[in-house]
Design a protein around this motif. Sequence first.
Motif, PDB file in Angstrom:
ATOM      1  N   LEU A 298       0.801  -1.221   0.000  1.00  0.00           N
ATOM      2  CA  LEU A 298       0.000   0.000   0.000  1.00  0.00           C
ATOM      3  C   LEU A 298       0.841   1.282   0.000  1.00  0.00           C
ATOM      4  CD1 LEU A 298      -2.810   1.147   0.073  1.00  0.00           C
ATOM      5  CD2 LEU A 298      -2.774   0.993   2.547  1.00  0.00           C
TER       6      LEU A 298
ATOM      7  N   ILE B 155       2.478   2.384  -3.491  1.00  0.00           N
ATOM      8  CA  ILE B 155       1.501   2.813  -4.499  1.00  0.00           C
ATOM      9  C   ILE B 155       0.817   4.085  -4.043  1.00  0.00           C
ATOM     10  CG2 ILE B 155      -0.374   2.124  -6.023  1.00  0.00           C
ATOM     11  CD1 ILE B 155      -0.405  -0.500  -5.161  1.00  0.00           C
TER      12      ILE B 155
ATOM     13  N   ASN C  57       3.055   7.056  -4.498  1.00  0.00           N
ATOM     14  CA  ASN C  57       3.218   7.314  -5.919  1.00  0.00           C
ATOM     15  C   ASN C  57       1.973   7.989  -6.509  1.00  0.00           C
ATOM     16  OD1 ASN C  57       4.638   7.143  -8.365  1.00  0.00           O
ATOM     17  ND2 ASN C  57       3.370   5.393  -8.959  1.00  0.00           N
ATOM     18  N   LEU C  58       0.799   7.484  -6.114  1.00  0.00           N
ATOM     19  CA  LEU C  58      -0.461   8.079  -6.577  1.00  0.00           C
ATOM     20  C   LEU C  58      -0.556   9.533  -6.135  1.00  0.00           C
ATOM     21  CD1 LEU C  58      -3.271   5.431  -5.990  1.00  0.00           C
ATOM     22  CD2 LEU C  58      -2.610   6.483  -8.149  1.00  0.00           C
TER      23      LEU C  58
ATOM     24  N   GLU D 198       1.692  11.631  -8.336  1.00  0.00           N
ATOM     25  CA  GLU D 198       1.177  11.756  -9.709  1.00  0.00           C
ATOM     26  C   GLU D 198      -0.011  12.714  -9.763  1.00  0.00           C
ATOM     27  OE1 GLU D 198       1.552   9.982 -12.746  1.00  0.00           O
ATOM     28  OE2 GLU D 198       3.091   8.494 -12.263  1.00  0.00           O
ATOM     29  N   LEU D 199      -0.928  12.569  -8.796  1.00  0.00           N
ATOM     30  CA  LEU D 199      -2.140  13.394  -8.824  1.00  0.00           C
ATOM     31  C   LEU D 199      -1.814  14.854  -8.564  1.00  0.00           C
ATOM     32  CD1 LEU D 199      -4.636  11.026  -7.047  1.00  0.00           C
ATOM     33  CD2 LEU D 199      -4.922  12.001  -9.320  1.00  0.00           C
TER      34      LEU D 199
ATOM     35  N   ARG E  13      -0.502  16.343 -11.733  1.00  0.00           N
ATOM     36  CA  ARG E  13      -1.495  16.619 -12.765  1.00  0.00           C
ATOM     37  C   ARG E  13      -2.214  17.930 -12.545  1.00  0.00           C
ATOM     38  NH1 ARG E  13      -4.561  11.686 -15.310  1.00  0.00           N
ATOM     39  NH2 ARG E  13      -2.662  10.659 -15.990  1.00  0.00           N
TER      40      ARG E  13
ATOM     41  N   TRP F 271      -9.848  15.615  -9.074  1.00  0.00           N
ATOM     42  CA  TRP F 271      -9.359  14.281  -8.730  1.00  0.00           C
ATOM     43  C   TRP F 271      -8.576  14.280  -7.433  1.00  0.00           C
ATOM     44  CZ3 TRP F 271     -11.849  10.423 -10.151  1.00  0.00           C
ATOM     45  CH2 TRP F 271     -12.398  10.335 -11.435  1.00  0.00           C
TER      46      TRP F 271
ATOM     47  N   VAL G 162     -11.200  14.035  -4.725  1.00  0.00           N
ATOM     48  CA  VAL G 162     -11.759  12.679  -4.671  1.00  0.00           C
ATOM     49  C   VAL G 162     -10.744  11.739  -4.023  1.00  0.00           C
ATOM     50  CG1 VAL G 162     -12.639  10.729  -6.004  1.00  0.00           C
ATOM     51  CG2 VAL G 162     -13.197  13.060  -6.699  1.00  0.00           C
ATOM     52  N   PHE G 163      -9.492  11.878  -4.448  1.00  0.00           N
ATOM     53  CA  PHE G 163      -8.449  11.011  -3.888  1.00  0.00           C
ATOM     54  C   PHE G 163      -8.285  11.254  -2.390  1.00  0.00           C
ATOM     55  CE2 PHE G 163      -3.885  10.048  -3.045  1.00  0.00           C
ATOM     56  CZ  PHE G 163      -3.960   8.690  -3.272  1.00  0.00           C
TER      57      PHE G 163
ATOM     58  N   THR H 175     -11.303   9.645  -0.522  1.00  0.00           N
ATOM     59  CA  THR H 175     -11.331   8.179  -0.518  1.00  0.00           C
ATOM     60  C   THR H 175     -10.130   7.597   0.231  1.00  0.00           C
ATOM     61  OG1 THR H 175     -10.332   8.222  -2.713  1.00  0.00           O
ATOM     62  CG2 THR H 175     -12.697   7.868  -2.609  1.00  0.00           C
ATOM     63  N   LEU H 176      -8.990   8.275   0.134  1.00  0.00           N
ATOM     64  CA  LEU H 176      -7.810   7.798   0.859  1.00  0.00           C
ATOM     65  C   LEU H 176      -8.071   7.829   2.370  1.00  0.00           C
ATOM     66  CD1 LEU H 176      -4.755   7.001   0.373  1.00  0.00           C
ATOM     67  CD2 LEU H 176      -4.241   9.341   1.036  1.00  0.00           C
TER      68      LEU H 176
ATOM     69  N   GLY I 247     -10.767   5.047   3.148  1.00  0.00           N
ATOM     70  CA  GLY I 247     -10.299   3.666   2.996  1.00  0.00           C
ATOM     71  C   GLY I 247      -9.275   3.260   4.043  1.00  0.00           C
ATOM     72  N   THR I 248      -8.338   4.157   4.359  1.00  0.00           N
ATOM     73  CA  THR I 248      -7.323   3.789   5.343  1.00  0.00           C
ATOM     74  C   THR I 248      -7.945   3.681   6.738  1.00  0.00           C
ATOM     75  OG1 THR I 248      -6.715   6.112   5.558  1.00  0.00           O
ATOM     76  CG2 THR I 248      -5.327   4.769   4.156  1.00  0.00           C
TER      77      THR I 248
ATOM     78  N   ILE J 275     -11.054   2.790   7.595  1.00  0.00           N
ATOM     79  CA  ILE J 275     -11.871   1.574   7.747  1.00  0.00           C
ATOM     80  C   ILE J 275     -10.987   0.383   8.131  1.00  0.00           C
ATOM     81  CG2 ILE J 275     -13.022  -0.187   6.317  1.00  0.00           C
ATOM     82  CD1 ILE J 275     -15.005   1.716   7.279  1.00  0.00           C
TER      83      ILE J 275
END
Lengths: 253, 249
Positions: free
Chosen positions: B70, B73, B76-77, B80-81, B84, B89, B92-93, B96-97, B100-101, B103
């Motif tokens: 985890l 990646i 790195n995500l 990258e985001l 950009r 995004w 959103v990232f 959700t990050l 998700g972490t 939970i």
Amino acid sequence: MEILDTFRSTILDVIPIIAIVFGFQYFVIRKAIYHLKQVITGFVLVVVGLALFLVGLDMALFPIGEMMAFQLVSEEFLPALSEGASRHWSHYYWVYLFAFAIGASTTIAEPSLIAVSMKAGEVSGGTIDPFWLRVAVALGMAIGITLGTWRIVTGLPLYWFVLGAYILVIIQTLLAPKEIIPLAFDSGGVTTSTITVPVITALGLGLASNIPGRDPVLDGFGMIALACLFPIITVMGYAQIAQRVANRPEPTT
Amino acid sequence: MYMKNTMLFLGKVRDSLRDLLPVVLVVTVFQIAIVQQPLPEGVSLVDLLLGLGFVILGLTLFIQGLQQGLFPIGENLARELVGRGSAFWLFVFAFTLGFGTTIAEPALIAVAGQAALMVGEAGLIDNSESARAGFALNLRIVVAFSVGTAVMVGVLRILKGWPLHFMIIGGYVIVLLLTLVAPSEIVGIAYDSGGVTTSTITVPLVTALGVGLATAIKGRNPVLDGFGLIAFASVMPIIFVLVFGLFRF
């Protein structure tokens, strides 16, 4: 069978984060993942590790916290009461000492805190001593959970303590050297590791269940919150002292 | 190769042991020198030791897995985001990050389970296995949602350059006001859930996002801004869980 159930539920726990990173990787960034095999093995290890940890949590960490609470407040263990006398909060001194020892010992040796304090020492150019910084965090944590146990024993409302701590944090934030503030807030998070949280939670709930007149739901929680707040205060306090010491004119030799 | 991996693994086991050792040491000293009683009924030494073994092994594998899967990646995500420059995004990232972490955070699973047990015994919810599991899951989703929101607000703050301490103080004021109206049964659980979110999984990834952002934007301080996300992530859950209690009890 129980282990299988735990496995199933941990897979569900980890699915959201897997879906998120893979979703972003393939649909937003649209790039392949390097070392995909290694990454997948990593997620498998996360699931297996989490499941084993949760089994151990129920077998050992919760029982240890509950057991200590139960033993330290049992009538045979507490000082004998004279006829008709009622318990005073000071009778529970072993509880406070135990809380203090757990808080200080788990924090002072915490690997992530050691790394952070070394870095802080470098950044400050020698004003902040990594060792004393660690002592400050450990002391804050120990004070936090000792106060937490005292609050459970006395049954005083939690928000008095949190309000008091918030006011101290705000005053300190305005007075302390700017560079230390992020570090101080971070140190509040460092103290609550995956191992200490369950033990402290079980200790608090055990105390509230066994001390007459206390209610687990109303009085048992709150130690984690105080354990997070007090290191912020002690770290900013230490930074102020360190700054004052550094600014004192050197005696001419 | 095989030897090297074994050595690395043993090194990780030692790290987990070092986390656990102080607890074991303090408890043992208290048992031998102060309590001086046999273990209470229903507690067996074998189970305790076996359980501690599971804790060490589980935590070691868990952290090993995070570090090889985890974390790389995720970091790195985040890079990258940020590169950009798409604010949409990024938000959103961020959300959700955080969600998700949280939970999957082991300390939160532990505290939510205990909270459900106590609330069930107190008769505030149905005291059945399924009702308790439902309450624990609800609580974790509320906390995860709040951390997601916190990380998103934190990202917005870094983009806009809003001062951090005013927002934290604002958060504290909201917490205290909500405490006055929320049912007293939820207050302790709410305050504690603020502390458990900043643990094993959430902190490294969220800090990486904050530091990445602050480095990419001119005039931001990586140290100061990177941490701001974590500070939000520990105030926001208190607010959300207090509100959850208002509706639930």
